[in-house]
Design a protein around this motif. Sequence first.
Motif, PDB file in Angstrom:
ATOM      1  N   LEU A  91       0.834  -1.194   0.000  1.00 27.83           N
ATOM      2  CA  LEU A  91       0.000   0.000   0.000  1.00 27.83           C
ATOM      3  C   LEU A  91       0.869   1.245   0.000  1.00 27.83           C
ATOM      4  CD1 LEU A  91      -2.545  -1.239   2.649  1.00 27.83           C
ATOM      5  CD2 LEU A  91      -3.196  -0.472   0.372  1.00 27.83           C
ATOM      6  N   LEU A 103      -3.249  10.472   6.194  1.00 27.98           N
ATOM      7  CA  LEU A 103      -2.794   9.752   5.014  1.00 27.98           C
ATOM      8  C   LEU A 103      -3.938   9.430   4.072  1.00 27.98           C
ATOM      9  CD1 LEU A 103      -0.440   7.138   6.688  1.00 27.98           C
ATOM     10  CD2 LEU A 103       0.145   9.373   5.781  1.00 27.98           C
ATOM     11  N   PHE A 105      -4.649   6.773   1.115  1.00 25.57           N
ATOM     12  CA  PHE A 105      -4.105   5.525   0.600  1.00 25.57           C
ATOM     13  C   PHE A 105      -4.586   5.218  -0.802  1.00 25.57           C
ATOM     14  CE2 PHE A 105      -1.887   3.286   3.992  1.00 25.57           C
ATOM     15  CZ  PHE A 105      -2.265   3.996   5.116  1.00 25.57           C
ATOM     16  N   GLY A 106      -3.746   4.508  -1.535  1.00 23.66           N
ATOM     17  CA  GLY A 106      -4.164   3.903  -2.786  1.00 23.66           C
ATOM     18  C   GLY A 106      -4.853   2.575  -2.494  1.00 23.66           C
ATOM     19  N   GLU A 107      -5.252   1.888  -3.580  1.00 24.48           N
ATOM     20  CA  GLU A 107      -5.960   0.623  -3.439  1.00 24.48           C
ATOM     21  C   GLU A 107      -5.000  -0.543  -3.196  1.00 24.48           C
ATOM     22  OE1 GLU A 107      -9.167   1.644  -3.009  1.00 24.48           O
ATOM     23  OE2 GLU A 107     -10.028   0.541  -4.690  1.00 24.48           O
TER      24      GLU A 107
ATOM     25  N   TYR B  36      -8.480   4.655  11.253  1.00 26.91           N
ATOM     26  CA  TYR B  36      -8.715   4.411   9.837  1.00 26.91           C
ATOM     27  C   TYR B  36      -9.630   3.193   9.702  1.00 26.91           C
ATOM     28  CZ  TYR B  36      -5.153   7.698   8.273  1.00 26.91           C
ATOM     29  OH  TYR B  36      -4.445   8.844   8.002  1.00 26.91           O
ATOM     30  N   GLY B  43      -7.926   0.263   0.170  1.00 28.98           N
ATOM     31  CA  GLY B  43      -6.969   0.938   1.026  1.00 28.98           C
ATOM     32  C   GLY B  43      -7.673   1.551   2.235  1.00 28.98           C
TER      33      GLY B  43
END
Lengths: 114, 112
Positions: A91, A103, A105-107, B36, B43
């Motif tokens: 990631l 943050l 995040f990408g996938e 999160y 993600g």
Amino acid sequence: GAGVSQSPSNKVTEKGKDVELRCDPISGHTALYWYRQSLGQGLEFLIYFQGNSAPDKSGLPSDRFSAERTGGSVSTLTIQRTQQEDSAVYLCASSLGAVTGELFFGEGSRLTVL
Amino acid sequence: QKEVEQDPGPLSVPEGAIVSLNCTYSNSAFQYFMWYRQYSRKGPELLMYTYSSGNKEDGRFTAQVDKSSKYISLFIRDSQPSDSATYLCLATGGTSYGKLTFGQGTILTVHP
């Protein structure tokens, strides 16, 4: 782009081959992070960039792992001589700065080493 | 000892239950605390952000930080099946800027 973009989304490789994973962060984000997530596990910190420099490389598991960032934008994570234990989701995340931890995040890139 | 510890669960609750997720941390210099949420094959995304001690509420979610005991919590009221995900806590600050350390993550399932 609107978000963090990672490629490839899936990669299957043979043990001993080299792989490159790419991360394109959100435009204007100066900080970039790589994490590794093994099946059912949490996020393992690998490396962090502020601009093009990497103040903290302490998370890289071995010297087979390296990463670079050019132009303060795109980053590449390279794994040489892949091993089966390298199989995981990699990631990438970016943030405006390194302070607050917000943050994006990408996938992820799902790596499978056969 | 890891800097941030989190019970991985898994945790399974019925719809409508109150969920409590918790983390402990070891570095007293940490002052930024986040939760999160990560859906399967996605993600993580920022859910709650807290600076220093205290509570923060956002809809059905409440984040709580107790710096004296180095304990952070996330409460989910009236839990829904759509809340089923992995929840990860993050603590940072002091000299740890840059190396952002997550807890292991708690897998939550809310069943109808």
